[in-house]
Design an enzyme around this catalytic site. Sequence first.
Site, PDB file in Angstrom:
ATOM      1  N   ARG A 236     -65.007 -22.186  38.014  1.00 52.75           N
ATOM      2  CA  ARG A 236     -64.263 -23.427  37.760  1.00 52.75           C
ATOM      3  C   ARG A 236     -64.626 -24.424  38.857  1.00 52.75           C
ATOM      4  O   ARG A 236     -64.420 -24.159  40.041  1.00 52.75           O
ATOM      5  CB  ARG A 236     -62.760 -23.137  37.777  1.00 52.75           C
ATOM      6  CG  ARG A 236     -61.850 -24.329  37.544  1.00 52.75           C
ATOM      7  CD  ARG A 236     -60.389 -23.897  37.658  1.00 52.75           C
ATOM      8  NE  ARG A 236     -59.475 -24.988  37.379  1.00 52.75           N
ATOM      9  CZ  ARG A 236     -59.059 -25.889  38.277  1.00 52.75           C
ATOM     10  NH1 ARG A 236     -59.516 -25.828  39.531  1.00 52.75           N
ATOM     11  NH2 ARG A 236     -58.209 -26.838  37.930  1.00 52.75           N
TER      12      ARG A 236
ATOM     13  N   LYS B 214     -62.718 -25.941  47.994  1.00 56.28           N
ATOM     14  CA  LYS B 214     -61.511 -25.443  48.653  1.00 56.28           C
ATOM     15  C   LYS B 214     -61.651 -25.384  50.170  1.00 56.28           C
ATOM     16  O   LYS B 214     -62.732 -25.492  50.732  1.00 56.28           O
ATOM     17  CB  LYS B 214     -61.106 -24.099  48.057  1.00 56.28           C
ATOM     18  CG  LYS B 214     -60.541 -24.276  46.649  1.00 56.28           C
ATOM     19  CD  LYS B 214     -59.906 -23.038  46.080  1.00 56.28           C
ATOM     20  CE  LYS B 214     -59.227 -23.377  44.746  1.00 56.28           C
ATOM     21  NZ  LYS B 214     -58.698 -22.174  44.083  1.00 56.28           N
TER      22      LYS B 214
END
Length: 304
Positions: free
Chosen positions: A265, A225
Site C-alpha cells: 500500500r 512512514k
Amino acid sequence: MNSISGRGRVAGLPAWDRCAVMGVVNVTPDSFSDGGRWFDTTVAVKHGLDLVAEGADLVDVGGESTRPGATRVDEAEELRRVVPVVRGLASEGVVVSVDTMRASVAEQSLAAGAALVNDVSGGLADPAMIPVVAAAGAPFVVMHWRGFLQGGNVKGVYTDVVAEVVRELHARVEAVLAGGVAPDRVVVDPGLGFSKEAEHDLALLAHLDRLRALGHPLLVAASRKRFLGRVLAGPEGAPPPARVRDAATAAVSALAAHAGAWAVRVHEVRATADAVRVARAVEEARDTERAPGADGGHGPEGAR
C-alpha cells in the site's frame, strides 16, 4: 514458486501474477503525508484514476487520518468524504478498497461499489464491523492494532515484536473467522507504525515469512512512514519529510514483493509499480533456472 499460489489468492478480487500495488487516496485534511491534497471529491476521484494510470491495481480510499495524535472524525463527515469517492472510482471500473474503522462506512461503501474493506483495527473499533463484512461476503484486511493513537504511541512495548504481532494477529484472525468472514477473504497486515517504533517495524519486515505462515495473503503498508524517516536520517540527522521517502518506500516494496507479500500500500505508485515488476522478473528468472532441464551454465563467455 508460482506467484499467485505463493502469495495467496483473495476471493472476490482479481488474481494478479505478482505483488499487487494498492494506491492511497486520503480524503482528509490532516493525514500525515498528504492531508488536504485530495479533500475535494472530484479531485480525489481524479487522483485515484491517476494512480491507476501509474500502475495501481487497486485504490484504497480513506476519510479518517490514523496518524498518531489525530482526533477521530465523526461518522456523518466520514461518510460524506468517502462514499462519493468510492462510487466515482468504482463507476470507472477501479478495484476499490475502503479504509475505515466504522461498519456504517464499510457498509455504504460496499453498496457504492467497494470490493474490499481495510480496517486498521481489524474489527476491534466497531463491534458491528465483522457482521457487516461477513454479510456482504467482502474481503477484509485484518491489521495488527493495539488501540487508537491519540496522545502518541499506544502500548508500543514488546519483548519479541515478531512473535507477539504474529500471536495477536492470529487471535484476531480467529475472531474474524468466528464472526463469519470466509478464510479465503482474509488478508493480514502487520500494522507498521501502529504502536511500533522503528526497530519494531524493521524487525517485522525482516521476518515477513513468519507473518505469511499465518496462512493468509499479506498486505505491507510501509509508505512514507516514520521508520523510513529514521533510517534515512541516520543516528544524528533529522528525518526527511514524508513526501521525500518515496524511494525508500519503493525499496521496501521490492523487498516485500520478494518475500511473497500479496500487496503493498503506497502513496506514490509509479516507483513501486516498477519495483514489484522487477521483483517479479527476478522471481521468474529464478523459477526458470530451477526448472527441470534448465541450462545451469553461465551462458556466453564474458556474460558474467
